[in-house]
Write a protein that holds these residues in place. Structure first.
Motif, PDB file in Angstrom:
ATOM      1  N   UNK A   6       7.213  -3.234  -7.184  1.00  0.00           N
ATOM      2  CA  UNK A   6       8.046  -2.260  -7.874  1.00  0.00           C
ATOM      3  C   UNK A   6       9.050  -1.634  -6.915  1.00  0.00           C
ATOM      4  N   UNK A   7       9.865  -0.707  -7.445  1.00  0.00           N
ATOM      5  CA  UNK A   7      10.877  -0.040  -6.628  1.00  0.00           C
ATOM      6  C   UNK A   7      10.247   0.789  -5.520  1.00  0.00           C
ATOM      7  N   UNK A   8       9.031   1.249  -5.733  1.00  0.00           N
ATOM      8  CA  UNK A   8       8.324   2.053  -4.722  1.00  0.00           C
ATOM      9  C   UNK A   8       7.640   1.181  -3.683  1.00  0.00           C
ATOM     10  N   UNK A   9       7.896  -0.146  -3.700  1.00  0.00           N
ATOM     11  CA  UNK A   9       7.275  -1.123  -2.800  1.00  0.00           C
ATOM     12  C   UNK A   9       5.778  -1.277  -3.043  1.00  0.00           C
ATOM     13  N   UNK A  10       5.301  -0.762  -4.125  1.00  0.00           N
ATOM     14  CA  UNK A  10       3.901  -0.932  -4.486  1.00  0.00           C
ATOM     15  C   UNK A  10       3.762  -2.156  -5.377  1.00  0.00           C
ATOM     16  N   UNK A  11       2.672  -2.889  -5.181  1.00  0.00           N
ATOM     17  CA  UNK A  11       2.432  -4.102  -5.947  1.00  0.00           C
ATOM     18  C   UNK A  11       1.638  -3.791  -7.211  1.00  0.00           C
TER      19      UNK A  11
END
Length: 817
Positions: free
Chosen positions: A436-441
């Motif tokens: 995602x945009x937050x770099x979370x998968x």
């Protein structure tokens, strides 16, 4: 969240069932608990897709491929670059060019069908002619230049090598026994690793000989299979297979009868089995047989209910970048063999670390005399399933041969279900990890339902959230398949009717920041610069997958009543509401667009309450009422989702006025004003403007501005409505009715008077007057008698309708006899 809890006063903590650990001595207890769990099953929560796209919906662009001479396009093989899709169909192998955005083009076709003699022999064996063609069931890349294909070929499997560039056969087809099923609808699995084919299928015509085997072995390696005399498999249904590179093992997933459980009925269990690629069989014991075969049970079960014991499909999710290979996950669809769970599907994930741990533990021992399983308590001679046992002693290989079922059970990640559906039966799935945009998968599942929909679901800490459902086919399909192309961002669905391409993301459908955030799609985020919902490629896009908080993601505040009357923009077009002209006592129905199945619609009026005595809220979200002076005015539909409110529709209900020609309400860009122009009774141009809830009227002649606030309606400056025509019509009708009633009354009186003045007959005496009619009758009789006297010689004549003979006597009539 799109989880809607069911109302159920009971809890599943009443009993704790650990079914796989039972040794059932009292079988009635099992059925009692199953019945009890059947009553508890309605307590499951419901998963509802947020948005639904029926087949052909303009909001979801799909690409279809079909041809009148091609069917059963259900075996899919994606090219290395993702621009080519090879399809195994009935009597053909297709090469489809999928590199075009809006089309799937047939580039090449290889016809491969049985001869008339083969079809005749298939029919003589008692098979339906519809099942006798060559259904391609195995399609795998052998190397960079060739494809290995196998088909049922009129219940006599054949395999061949196909050039991937020219789509021509390189050699004559060979026998495919043990590589491809005989029956086109028999489940099987196949995978090629380093040029060798590993299969799980049946190796006989009747489908009673299941095998896990290796073919096309290279070098000094020999083809291997399971020993069919050892009972290593118990009526299995093969689902899928997966290659784990760092383990150099092939894992097979299937369901079979669990002989380790002593139940009255056959208890189905789901399994994972393994074989090592380096296995070459034993030297004396287990020659040309697997020495590394081991299997274990997969348990997809919630804490307090019966297990979902029948596996339907399985897909492998590689570990995230930089993570250990042991973090590989296997996501599977499971159903239940019991009627209390029928119609439901569960999703469970299993970690490779847990599978390896179970295979390295203890194993059960099968007593060949009693056919009873027990946990071995003596010293462990060897570790079944360990690679490199081909050089082991006969004693070790004998131990491995007798101990192939792991004692422990592979449990799902977190000891819980990843997702469960009480409304849908899933048949196939594919899984993808999305950053995602937050770099979370996030883990996104694409699930194919039996009814023909693809459900796109994201797994969150609070539970699964179904982002959307897309219909891909209508008619029931016996065999289906899914193939995910992560590089192209599309999913290919193979059915009996053709191939459908479905994009994994549909960001452009969400036209506002709130809608983009409420979708909670890891693929999509709101770009403030372009003011559009785009693929979330960087941290500049606004997104909140976990909570869907619009106020934080879109930097907005709670809507006030005044703000709710703002302009609505949908797909780039802005509307200030719709003017609805009605007549008094007319039934009005106002529609409210529903953009989310998780939202709740509420109708409102400025400074007024919608009384249930006057208004009817319909199931589709619309509002119905009768037009009266009280119900005229402004209406707006407010949608609430995840504690966020937004206006979906604005209406101005106004009474019709025939002398006035009205025009629709328009929106003045950049001003937030509503403008409506109409011509008054005296030709005066009237312009109605609205800002928030304040309505104003301006007349050209006087230039005067007047405002009205009651019920959101402006004060009417022109003359009120005229009812002269209606009054005249009613008066004429009243006069006509009175005239008709008067006429009828006079007629009745005249008839009664006439009856009273009429003469009275029947009161005269017998001697004075005989009736003229009686006298005439007597004269006619005398005349007939005189004629009879003068005409005695005649045979007879008729007098007054009576036949008289020559003697003057009446002749007897037939009806008087």
């Amino acid at each position: 969240m799109n989880i809607r809890p069911s109302v159920c006063p009971l809890t599943l903590n009443i009993i704790k069932v650990r079914l796989p650990h039972w040794r059932m001595e009292n079988h009635s207890l099992l059925y009692l608990i199953m019945a009890l769990l059947g009553f508890l099953s309605p307590c499951l929560t419901r998963l509802i897709p947020r948005v639904s796209f029926p087949l052909g919906s303009p909001g979801r662009h799909l690409t279809h491929f079909s041809s009148h001479d091609v069917s059963n396009t259900t075996t899919l093989l994606l090219g290395k670059d993702g621009d080519m899709l090879y399809v195994g169909a009935r009597d053909a192998v297709l090469e489809l060019d999928v590199g075009h955005k809006d089309a799937i083009v047939l580039r090449n076709k290889l016809d491969w069908s049985p001869s008339e003699k083969d079809l005749e022999q298939c029919s003589m064996k008692g098979k339906k002619m519809a099942d006798c063609p060559n259904f391609i069931r195995v399609l795998q890349f052998l190397n960079t230049t060739h494809i290995y294909a196998c088909g049922t070929f009129a219940f006599s499997p054949r395999c061949t090598y196909i050039n991937s560039e020219t789509l021509l056969m390189s050699v004559k087809p060979e026998e495919g026994r043990g590589r491809c099923p005989y029956d086109p609808y028999q489940p099987s699995t196949a995978i090629i690793v380093d040029g060798e084919l590993y299969t799980g299928t049946v190796a006989d015509y009747r489908g009673n000989w299941p095998v896990i085997s290796r073919h096309l072995s290279e070098g000094n390696r020999v083809d291997l299979k399971l020993d069919d005399t050892l009972g290593w498999l118990e009526d299995p249904t093969f689902i899928s297979s997966s290659f784990i590179p760092h383990e150099e093992k092939i894992y097979f997933f299937f369901s079979e009868v669990g002989r380790e459980y002593d139940f009255i009925d056959k208890f189905i269990v789901s399994r994972v089995s393994q074989v090592c690629m380096s296995d070459v069989g034993g030297q004396r014991t287990l020659q040309r047989r697997w020495t590394t075969f081991a299997k274990a049970q997969l348990l997809c079960q919630a804490n307090n209910e019966l297990p979902y014991n029948v596996i339907q499909d399985m897909d492998t999710l590689p570990p995230a970048e930089g993570a250990s290979a042991d973090e590989t996950l296997f996501y599977g669809i499971f159903s239940s063999q019991w009627s209390v769970n029928s119609g439901r599907s569960a999703i469970c994930s299993f970690r490779l670390t847990d599978i390896k741990s179970v295979f390295s533990g203890n194993y059960k021992f099968l007593n060949r005399d009693t056919l009873q399983w027990s946990t071995r308590v003596q010293e462990k001679i060897a570790n079944p399933g360990k690679c490199g046992l081909h050089n082991a002693s006969d004693n070790v290989l004998h131990f491995v041969k007798e101990n192939f079922l792991a004692d422990e059970i592979v449990r799902p990640v977190g000891r819980s279900l990843s997702m469960v559906s009480a409304e849908h039966s899933y048949s196939h799935l594919t899984v993808q990890r999305v950053q995602a945009a937050s770099n979370r998968n996030y883990t996104v599942l694409f699930l194919l339902t039996e009814s023909g929909y693809i459900h796109k679901a994201v797994l969150l800490q609070g539970g699964a959230h179904i982002i959307e459902e897309v219909q891909v086919f209508k008619q029931p399909q016996i065999i289906k398949s899914l193939k995910l192309s992560t590089s192209k961002g599309v999913i290919y669905v193979g059915t009996s009717e053709g191939v459908v391409r479905v994009p994994t993301a549909n960001c452009s459908f969400y036209w506002t920041c709130p809608q983009c955030v409420l979708a909670r799609d890891p693929f999509c985020g709101w770009d403030p610069a372009s003011r559009a919902c785009v693929k979330a490629s960087d941290s500049q896009t606004s997104q909140d997958v976990d909570r869907g908080n619009v106020e934080e993601a879109c930097n907005s505040v709670s809507l006030t009543k005044k703000a709710r009357f703002a302009v609505i923009c949908i797909s780039g077009s802005c509307f200030a509401g719709e003017l609805v002209s009605v007549s008094l006592n007319e039934v009005v129905r106002l529609q409210c667009p529903v953009v989310s199945r998780l939202s709740q619609q509420l109708w409102q009026r400025p400074n007024s309450r919608l009384s249930p005595d006057l208004y009817l809220h319909l199931e589709d979200g619309s509002l119905s009422f009768v037009a009266t002076p009280t119900t005229l005015g402004h209406y707006l539909c407010v949608s609430t989702e995840n504690d966020y409110q937004q206006t979906m529709a604005i209406y101005h209900v106004k009474q019709k006025s025939s002398p006035i020609s009205e025009t629709p309400t328009s929106y003045i860009p950049g001003t937030g004003l509503l403008q409506q122009t109409s011509v008054g009774i005296w030709g005066t141009q009237v312009t109605i403007r609205q800002l928030g809830r304040n309505l104003s009227l301006w007349t050209k002649e006087s230039g005067e501005i007047k405002s009205g606030t009651q019920e959101g309606n402006p004060q009417v400056l022109a003359r009120g409505p005229c009812y002269l025509t209606e009054l005249m019509v009613v008066s004429v009708m009243l006069v006509l009715c009175l005239s008709l009633l008067t006429t009828i009354l006079l007629y009745v009186i005249r008839q009664q008077c006439h009856r009273q003045t009429a003469p009275q007959l029947g009161t005269t005496t017998r001697n004075s007057n005989r009736s003229p009619l009686v006298e005439q009758e007597a004269l006619r009789t005398d005349k007939c008698n005189i004629q009879a006297l003068h005409s005695r010689q005649a045979s007879g004549f008729v007098c007054n309708g009576v036949l008289i003979d020559s003697n003057g006597h009446l002749e007897t009539h037939p009806y008087l006899k």
